[in-house]
Design an enzyme around this catalytic site. Structure first.
Site, PDB file in Angstrom:
ATOM      1  N   ALA A 141     -14.505 -25.895  66.242  1.00  0.00           N
ATOM      2  CA  ALA A 141     -15.378 -26.981  65.780  1.00  0.00           C
ATOM      3  C   ALA A 141     -15.958 -27.656  67.017  1.00  0.00           C
ATOM      4  O   ALA A 141     -15.421 -27.523  68.116  1.00  0.00           O
ATOM      5  CB  ALA A 141     -14.559 -27.983  64.969  1.00  0.00           C
TER       6      ALA A 141
ATOM      7  N   GLY B  99     -11.610 -23.387  64.711  1.00  0.00           N
ATOM      8  CA  GLY B  99     -12.482 -23.086  63.576  1.00  0.00           C
ATOM      9  C   GLY B  99     -13.094 -21.698  63.679  1.00  0.00           C
ATOM     10  O   GLY B  99     -13.394 -21.068  62.681  1.00  0.00           O
TER      11      GLY B  99
ATOM     12  N   GLU C  32     -10.661 -19.481  62.270  1.00  0.00           N
ATOM     13  CA  GLU C  32     -10.622 -19.718  60.818  1.00  0.00           C
ATOM     14  C   GLU C  32     -11.813 -19.065  60.123  1.00  0.00           C
ATOM     15  O   GLU C  32     -11.684 -18.526  59.022  1.00  0.00           O
ATOM     16  CB  GLU C  32     -10.588 -21.221  60.546  1.00  0.00           C
ATOM     17  CG  GLU C  32      -9.260 -21.849  60.965  1.00  0.00           C
ATOM     18  CD  GLU C  32      -9.260 -23.357  60.810  1.00  0.00           C
ATOM     19  OE1 GLU C  32     -10.090 -24.021  61.465  1.00  0.00           O
ATOM     20  OE2 GLU C  32      -8.450 -23.879  60.032  1.00  0.00           O
TER      21      GLU C  32
ATOM     22  N   GLU D  34      -5.548 -26.091  67.907  1.00  0.00           N
ATOM     23  CA  GLU D  34      -5.812 -27.465  67.475  1.00  0.00           C
ATOM     24  C   GLU D  34      -4.704 -28.446  67.877  1.00  0.00           C
ATOM     25  O   GLU D  34      -4.975 -29.603  68.158  1.00  0.00           O
ATOM     26  CB  GLU D  34      -6.027 -27.520  65.976  1.00  0.00           C
ATOM     27  CG  GLU D  34      -7.352 -26.957  65.502  1.00  0.00           C
ATOM     28  CD  GLU D  34      -7.331 -25.461  65.264  1.00  0.00           C
ATOM     29  OE1 GLU D  34      -6.441 -24.771  65.783  1.00  0.00           O
ATOM     30  OE2 GLU D  34      -8.216 -24.978  64.534  1.00  0.00           O
TER      31      GLU D  34
HETATM   32  N1  T1G Z   1     -16.521 -28.369  71.291  1.00  0.00           N
HETATM   33  C1  T1G Z   1     -17.430 -28.911  72.139  1.00  0.00           C
HETATM   34  N2  T1G Z   1     -17.588 -28.533  73.434  1.00  0.00           N
HETATM   35  C2  T1G Z   1     -16.784 -27.548  73.873  1.00  0.00           C
HETATM   36  C3  T1G Z   1     -15.802 -26.938  73.055  1.00  0.00           C
HETATM   37  C4  T1G Z   1     -15.701 -27.385  71.703  1.00  0.00           C
HETATM   38  N3  T1G Z   1     -14.833 -26.850  70.850  1.00  0.00           N
HETATM   39  N4  T1G Z   1     -15.149 -26.009  73.807  1.00  0.00           N
HETATM   40  C5  T1G Z   1     -15.705 -26.039  75.025  1.00  0.00           C
HETATM   41  N5  T1G Z   1     -16.674 -26.956  75.085  1.00  0.00           N
HETATM   42  C6  T1G Z   1     -17.536 -27.259  76.235  1.00  0.00           C
HETATM   43  C7  T1G Z   1     -16.745 -27.822  77.399  1.00  0.00           C
HETATM   44  O1  T1G Z   1     -16.613 -29.240  77.263  1.00  0.00           O
HETATM   45  C8  T1G Z   1     -17.646 -27.436  78.560  1.00  0.00           C
HETATM   46  O2  T1G Z   1     -18.741 -28.340  78.528  1.00  0.00           O
HETATM   47  C9  T1G Z   1     -18.206 -26.078  78.140  1.00  0.00           C
HETATM   48  O3  T1G Z   1     -18.052 -26.013  76.717  1.00  0.00           O
HETATM   49  C10 T1G Z   1     -17.443 -24.904  78.753  1.00  0.00           C
HETATM   50  O4  T1G Z   1     -16.059 -25.131  78.463  1.00  0.00           O
HETATM   51  C11 T1G Z   1     -11.783 -27.009  62.224  1.00  0.00           C
HETATM   52  C12 T1G Z   1     -11.001 -28.801  63.962  1.00  0.00           C
HETATM   53  C13 T1G Z   1     -13.567 -21.948  74.841  1.00  0.00           C
HETATM   54  C14 T1G Z   1     -11.609 -21.251  76.258  1.00  0.00           C
HETATM   55  O5  T1G Z   1      -9.749 -26.209  71.155  1.00  0.00           O
HETATM   56  O6  T1G Z   1     -10.460 -23.874  75.088  1.00  0.00           O
HETATM   57  O7  T1G Z   1     -11.803 -25.998  65.707  1.00  0.00           O
HETATM   58  O8  T1G Z   1     -18.322 -29.408  80.788  1.00  0.00           O
HETATM   59  O9  T1G Z   1     -15.357 -25.415  80.874  1.00  0.00           O
HETATM   60  O10 T1G Z   1     -13.144 -22.479  80.973  1.00  0.00           O
HETATM   61  O11 T1G Z   1      -9.603 -26.280  62.557  1.00  0.00           O
HETATM   62  O12 T1G Z   1     -13.615 -24.381  76.455  1.00  0.00           O
HETATM   63  O13 T1G Z   1     -19.967 -27.500  80.542  1.00  0.00           O
HETATM   64  O14 T1G Z   1     -20.495 -29.766  79.524  1.00  0.00           O
HETATM   65  O15 T1G Z   1     -13.640 -25.061  79.032  1.00  0.00           O
HETATM   66  O16 T1G Z   1     -14.782 -20.779  79.968  1.00  0.00           O
HETATM   67  C15 T1G Z   1     -10.627 -25.859  68.586  1.00  0.00           C
HETATM   68  C16 T1G Z   1     -11.611 -25.602  73.220  1.00  0.00           C
HETATM   69  C17 T1G Z   1     -11.477 -27.079  68.331  1.00  0.00           C
HETATM   70  C18 T1G Z   1     -11.238 -24.623  72.107  1.00  0.00           C
HETATM   71  C19 T1G Z   1     -13.836 -21.769  77.294  1.00  0.00           C
HETATM   72  N6  T1G Z   1     -11.109 -25.142  69.730  1.00  0.00           N
HETATM   73  N7  T1G Z   1     -12.302 -24.930  74.293  1.00  0.00           N
HETATM   74  O17 T1G Z   1     -13.220 -22.105  78.512  1.00  0.00           O
HETATM   75  O18 T1G Z   1     -15.195 -23.175  79.718  1.00  0.00           O
HETATM   76  S1  T1G Z   1     -10.853 -28.013  66.974  1.00  0.00           S
HETATM   77  C20 T1G Z   1     -10.630 -25.400  70.970  1.00  0.00           C
HETATM   78  C21 T1G Z   1     -11.628 -24.134  75.188  1.00  0.00           C
HETATM   79  C22 T1G Z   1     -11.162 -27.007  65.614  1.00  0.00           C
HETATM   80  C23 T1G Z   1     -10.817 -26.472  63.231  1.00  0.00           C
HETATM   81  C24 T1G Z   1     -10.545 -27.454  64.325  1.00  0.00           C
HETATM   82  C25 T1G Z   1     -12.459 -23.601  76.332  1.00  0.00           C
HETATM   83  C26 T1G Z   1     -12.864 -22.123  76.150  1.00  0.00           C
HETATM   84  P1  T1G Z   1     -19.447 -28.783  79.934  1.00  0.00           P
HETATM   85  P2  T1G Z   1     -14.984 -24.753  79.587  1.00  0.00           P
HETATM   86  P3  T1G Z   1     -14.070 -22.071  79.877  1.00  0.00           P
END
Ligand code: T1G
Ligand code: NAD
Length: 654
Positions: A61, A100, A103, A123
């Site tokens: 998400a 997500g 999912e 999450e």
């Molecule tokens: N939402 C918004 N921005 C995100 C994002 C996200 N989920 N994930 C990464 N970014 C932005 C991050 O801030 C950075 O921005 C850029 O992308 C590159 O990220 C419904 C509710 C995917 C493994 O927890 O683990 O889904 O600094 O530097 O090292 O059940 O990002 O460039 O402006 O980390 O290559 C669940 C979180 C959400 C994954 C990539 N998902 N992200 O790593 O790049 S909750 C997560 C990561 C959810 C559902 C629930 C990592 C990555 P900027 P980065 P990276």
């Protein structure tokens, strides 16, 4: 367009394009819902492929949207619509299908992936639980045990493991994911592709087993709610109807999303990614580090050397003499062998890393080093001697760094002919594990030297935090401030065990006295003696710690410190001798001991951290409050789910 559908009968190719990580923004959710409608209504379409442009499948998400009022279509409805589609969907996964994203893939009827893809439900790391059917669908696909572990740990699995678990149905080659997915989708048209699933609900998961599992997860969570809520959601998936379980999951998710812990963990998620974004450095080219030098092969020197070798940087170590050099080499190799034993590096990699390391007492061996870090005794005279030797033997453009914990890096730089290449690189022990690296900027450091420090941190997979020069920089300065509060409370009536217990219940990995016993009381003692000449005579000074050090009670390494360590045990026991010393010091100070509540101890210590953090910000030693939060979380065990001492203390960056 963030979601496009191209019909190539009998297939429909649904493509998501929402850089940088294809997060499930409102536009993506809307696009996917429209794609379901289009596919459902087109009789020429018999199956669908869902794939993503860019570097990864949907990574979750859009975390940035959480603070705003959620807009329809909500993700659970989108995924339910995909699952209810009469034409089978195949998810084509590359990069990281997380949260997500995973999912959505679970809502698809089939999943294929490239070999280096990863899938997970992280999450809990954001203080959440999967909120779009993940806790309901995953146990049905891979079984309860595997699902419970994935969801409550938040750890992703690689594609090969996902295949073995049944989370993906097949692996493509490295470069033919789309063609492979198209072919797989065609095979699903006559549903010739069946997926065997574990029996559900599993008979063996009775109330007793759930109690035991949830109890263990609660203990490990150390106050964080989301892993426990995730386990309860998986239990609901096994005990309620599909519809009721999804409703219960959504309620838990919304409650967590709007709670303090998730707000704190989302703050940390972004804070961690901002520490290296230094405007003044963004156009500066760092010096390439092809080879590094380490001076001193003790605790830190050996740890930093191992960490650099593991990052692919050859290391030349210089020690006082050959015997010390051999001892240093032994420590480095022991660390590498431990990584090998844990399966983190292969046999071949271990040999290659050992060949990339040399140790001697000859400073001339540093002639090719691009960067040298000294980690010799915490003594200004010794460090200055080392820097003199480095200036004589290193290349004129080599960067010279000090790993000092407290000493004035400006004073060290002032002795150099080229002070612009001198920097502080404050690693934390154990250096090959701790992710924090405080990068200390002197008054004379060049932008290229700073940029090289940040590039080195990224290559070593460290989280760098920029700090100015002061006593203790950011972390050790805040540590010193709250340790004073601990000493005051000790003299006023609290015991080491009460304070440690209060801070462990606050969520710290260890209490402040246990931490001193582990790191060694002698380090703090040396600092107090160093600062004594300039100490404010009117400031309260508690002598209890000095009394212990004068008795040679330095902690675990001497079997006695604040606690007693019997025969090599790492778990200390309260020591009546320490209590007697505390009583004597109270009597000398004319103090009648009083009791402290756990909450008062926690508030006194948090307030000391936040106050010192504000001073550090005001003096420009730290750039942002978020940077200070990252130092205390990564370097000192401050609980992530409280966001750091500044976030918890209500201090937010503008
Ligand atoms: N939402 C918004 N921005 C995100 C994002 C996200 N989920 N994930 C990464 N970014 C932005 C991050 O801030 C950075 O921005 C850029 O992308 C590159 O990220 C419904 C509710 C995917 C493994 O927890 O683990 O889904 O600094 O530097 O090292 O059940 O990002 O460039 O402006 O980390 O290559 C669940 C979180 C959400 C994954 C990539 N998902 N992200 O790593 O790049 S909750 C997560 C990561 C959810 C559902 C629930 C990592 C990555 P900027 P980065 P990276
Ligand atoms: P240590 O005593 O374990 O190791 C210091 C090493 O330096 C010894 O092996 C010694 O032989 C060597 N040495 C001394 N003088 C030398 C010289 N002239 N040339 C070459 N080698 C020399 O100390 P440590 O714990 O590794 O700390 C080293 C530095 O790192 C100190 O400045 C310390 O403040 C800092 N530091 C320590 C920690 C920690 O937790 N131990 C954490 C961060 C930073």
């Amino acid at each position: 367009m963030t979601v496009t559908v191209s019909v190539e009968a009998p297939l429909a190719i649904v493509q998501v394009d929402n850089p940088p990580v294809n997060a499930l923004s409102h536009a993506v959710r809307e696009g996917l819902m429209n794609a379901v409608r289009e596919i459902e209504s087109n009789d020429a379409v018999k199956a669908a492929v869902l794939l993503c442009k860019g570097r990864t499948f949907i990574a979750g998400a859009d975390i940035r949207e959480f603070g705003q009022p959620p807009k329809e279509p909500h993700l659970p409805d989108v995924i339910n619509a995909i699952e209810a589609c009469s034409k089978p969907w195949t998810a084509a996964i590359h990069g990281t299908a997380l949260g997500g994203g995973c999912e959505v893939a679970l809502g698809c009827h089939h999943r294929v992936a490239v070999p280096d893809a990863r899938l997970g439900l992280p999450e809990v790391n954001l203080g959440l639980i999967p909120g779009a059917g993940g806790t309901v669908r995953l146990p049905r696909v891979i079984g309860v045990d595997a699902a419970l572990d994935m969801i409550t740990s938040g750890k992703p699995v690689g594609a090969q493991k996902a295949l073995e678990m049944g989370l993906v149905d097949a692996l493509s080659g490295n470069d033919d994911l789309e063609a492979f997915a198209r072919n797989h989708a065609r095979q699903t048209i006559d549903s010739s592709v069946a997926s065997d699933r574990p029996a559900f609900p599993p008979a063996e998961w009775n109330d007793e087993k759930w109690e035991e599992a949830i109890g263990a997860i609660r203990k490990k969570a150390r106050g964080q709610q989301s892993p426990v809520e995730a386990a309860l959601a998986v239990r609901d998936a096994c005990t309620l109807s599909l519809e009721d379980a999804q409703r219960a999951e959504r309620e838990r998710f919304v409650k967590l999303r709007d709670g303090d812990q998730s707000k704190a963990l989302r703050h940390v998620f972004f804070a961690e990614r901002q520490t290296a974004k230094i405007d003044e450095l963004k156009d500066i080219a760092p010096l390439e580090i092809k080879a590094a030098g380490i001076i001193g092969g003790g605790t830190m020197g050996a740890g930093i050397a191992a960490s650099m070798l593991l990052a692919g940087i050859p290391v030349t170590m210089v020690e006082r003499d050959d015997e010390a050099a051999d001892a240093g080499k032994g420590r480095v190799f022991k660390t590498l062998e431990a990584s090998h034993k844990r399966g983190l590096i292969s046999d071949e990699k271990l040999e290659n890393l050992k060949e990339a390391f040399t140790a001697s007492s000859d400073y001339a061996s540093l002639a090719d080093a691009d960067l040298v870090v000294e980690a010799v005794f915490e003594d200004m005279a010794v460090k200055k001697q080392v820097f003199d030797a480095l200036e004589k033997h290193c290349r004129a453009d080599a960067i010279l760094a000090t790993n000092t914990s407290y000493l004035d890096v400006n004073e060290i730089a002032a002795t150099a002919e080229k002070p612009e290449r001198v920097i502080g690189l404050h690693f934390f022990s154990p250096a090959h594990i701790m992710k924090l690296l405080e990068i200390i900027r002197t008054d004379t450091v060049s932008a290229e030297t700073l940029a090289t420090g940040f590039a080195l941190a990224k290559r070593m997979r460290k989280i760098p935090v920029l700090a100015g020069v002061c006593d203790g920089f950011i972390g050790n300065r805040i540590l010193a401030s709250y340790r004073k509060q601990c000493d005051y409370m000790l003299e006023d009536g609290a015991s080491p065990a009460e304070i440690d217990s209060a801070m462990r219940n606050f969520g710290m990995a260890m209490g402040p006295f246990e931490m001193q016993d582990m790191a060694g009381l002698d380090i703090g003692w040396a600092n107090r003696k160093r600062l004594a000449p300039n100490r404010d005579p009117n400031e309260r000074y508690v002598k209890i710690a000095d009394r212990l050090c004068e008795l040679g009670r330095f902690g675990q390494k001497t079997g006695k410190g604040w606690y007693l360590y019997e025969e090599g045990s790492r778990k200390g026991k309260p020591d009546p001798d320490v209590a007697a010393i505390i009583d004597e010091e109270r009597a000398k100070a004319g103090i009648s001991p009083r009791s402290f509540t756990e909450e008062e101890i926690q508030n006194r210590i948090l307030q000391a951290m936040t106050t010192e953090g504000k001073n550090i910000l005001a003096e420009g030693i730290a750039r942002t409050a978020a940077d200070i939060d990252m130092v205390m979380i990564l370097g000192y065990g401050f609980p992530r789910w409280r966001g750091g001492p500044m976030f918890a203390g209500g201090v937010k960056d503008q």
